[in-house]
Design a protein around this motif. Structure first.
Motif, mmCIF file in Angstrom:
data_model
loop_
_atom_site.group_PDB
_atom_site.id
_atom_site.type_symbol
_atom_site.label_atom_id
_atom_site.label_comp_id
_atom_site.label_asym_id
_atom_site.label_seq_id
_atom_site.Cartn_x
_atom_site.Cartn_y
_atom_site.Cartn_z
ATOM 1 N N HIS A 159 -27.062 44.493 -12.628
ATOM 2 C CA HIS A 159 -27.671 45.697 -13.496
ATOM 3 C C HIS A 159 -26.986 47.133 -13.087
ATOM 4 O O HIS A 159 -26.653 47.914 -14.007
ATOM 5 C CB HIS A 159 -29.062 45.953 -13.626
ATOM 6 N N ALA A 160 -26.755 47.341 -11.810
ATOM 7 C CA ALA A 160 -26.105 48.615 -11.428
ATOM 8 C C ALA A 160 -24.655 48.766 -11.898
ATOM 9 O O ALA A 160 -24.343 49.870 -12.210
ATOM 10 C CB ALA A 160 -26.089 48.629 -9.921
ATOM 11 N N ARG A 163 -24.628 49.437 -15.385
ATOM 12 C CA ARG A 163 -24.866 50.794 -15.509
ATOM 13 C C ARG A 163 -23.880 51.812 -15.414
ATOM 14 O O ARG A 163 -23.646 53.017 -15.843
ATOM 15 C CB ARG A 163 -26.256 51.500 -14.738
ATOM 16 N N ALA A 286 -30.172 53.336 -11.283
ATOM 17 C CA ALA A 286 -30.127 52.211 -11.859
ATOM 18 C C ALA A 286 -31.389 51.300 -11.051
ATOM 19 O O ALA A 286 -31.605 51.346 -10.039
ATOM 20 C CB ALA A 286 -28.819 51.057 -11.229
#
Length: 343
Positions: A159-160, A163, A286
């Protein structure tokens, strides 16, 4: 059955807990492995994580895998005996964030082993746990439970990287080579990053980053380390300290992207905020993940290098020693609790 319950700062207890019964829409899972996360360590060492403070005893743990035991009324999912990973989040589905497709920042979510709300959401560090059946994910063919225990932290890393935007062909800096930082390295590589540089204070931690795929390792406390890049395209802060964020802002190129992933201490954190303005840097947060959980399982199923990030597997009866090991980054990366022998 045995479970790990945190009662307050420094007060972790392995206790006998009642075996739960699944209710309507719920599944009962026999937990095999639970990964000790940085947030678990924060609850143990500090009595909270950031602004989330313990107000009652709480079963820790949100990185859990095991096998399906059965279901409550009206529930269905993978057949009993199936190996599964448990997605730890239950978003509300109706708030503005959920409606906007950002369920990971749902304002009314329930997350295993979290003190973000009261009463706290009890976690998964127990021999058997009850979860909503929609949180179960059958493991892909060939993925063993031990490696699958990395699915939750790998989802955070994926996810980071998402982002950060497009990282293919770019130079990515990661500050912090803890378990999450190392998994960010792997996620950036999977997304096509051309070069990944990692900084940390500990040479042992940097070696784990090398296993994860880092090309350049830098001692964060050595300004003369030849590995320091003049600038990078993307920087992801995974150490959870203000100095790491400051490094990211100073090393990212003009117009670059910095992602703050590490949970900073509660209160104010000093960093070079003027650079956000003068260099027009995009600073993004994030938090947790959503659909990346399924992507993480797929990646784990095909990449054996992740095995090298699991430092130790410790019986749940020795949970406190497991937490001490996980807190010592000179001796460990990811530590798993094993619930196989729990009565």
């Amino acid at each position: 059955m045995l479970g790990c319950v945190i009662h307050g700062q420094g007060d972790l207890r392995v206790a006998e807990l009642p075996v739960p019964a699944p209710g309507p829409g719920q599944a009962l899972v026999a937990v095999r492995y639970g990964g000790v996360c940085g947030s678990d360590l924060h609850y143990w060492r500090h009595g909270g994580v950031g602004d989330f403070r313990l107000r009652e005893p709480m079963v820790l743990g949100h990185e859990v895998v095991g096998t399906v035991v059965g279901y409550g009324a009206g529930a269905s999912g993978p057949a009993p005996g199936t190996a599964v990973a448990v997605h730890p989040a239950t978003p509300c589905g109706v708030c503005p964030e959920c409606s906007d497709g950002r369920r990971n920042i749902c304002r009314d979510t329930r997350y295993l082993g979290s003190a973000a709300r009261f009463p706290h959401v009890q976690g998964g560090f127990a021999a058997q746990v009850v979860v909503p059946c929609e949180q179960l994910r059958a493991l892909p063919d060939g993925l063993e439970l031990r490696r699958a225990a990395l699915a939750e932290p790998l989802s955070v890393a994926l996810h980071a990287v998402r982002r950060a935007g497009e990282v293919a062909g770019r130079h990515v800096l990661v500050t912090g080579a803890g378990p999450i930082g190392c998994l960010v390295v792997a996620a950036a590589r999977a997304a096509g990053a051309a070069e990944v540089t990692v900084t940390d204070l500990l040479p042992e931690a940097l070696e784990y980053a090398r296993i994860a795929g880092a090309g350049t390792l830098v001692r964060a406390d050595d300004p003369d380390d030849p590995g320091w890049p003049s600038e990078v395209d993307v920087a992801i802060e995974a150490s959870g300290v203000a100095a790491g964020l400051d490094t990211c802002l100073r090393r990212v190129r003009r117009g670059g992207v910095v992602v703050q992933l590490g949970m900073l201490p509660a209160g104010h954190s000093p960093f070079a905020g003027n650079l956000v303005v003068s260099r027009e840097i995009e600073l993004r947060g994030a938090f947790r993940f959503d659909g990346e959980f399924d992507q993480a399982l797929e990646l784990l199923a095909v990449e054996s290098a992740f095995d090298g990030l699991v430092s130790a597997v410790v019986p749940v009866a020795d949970a406190e020693s497991a937490f001490a090991l996980a807190a010592d980054r000179s001796r460990s990366c990811k530590v798993l609790l094993d619930f196989a022998q729990s009565p």
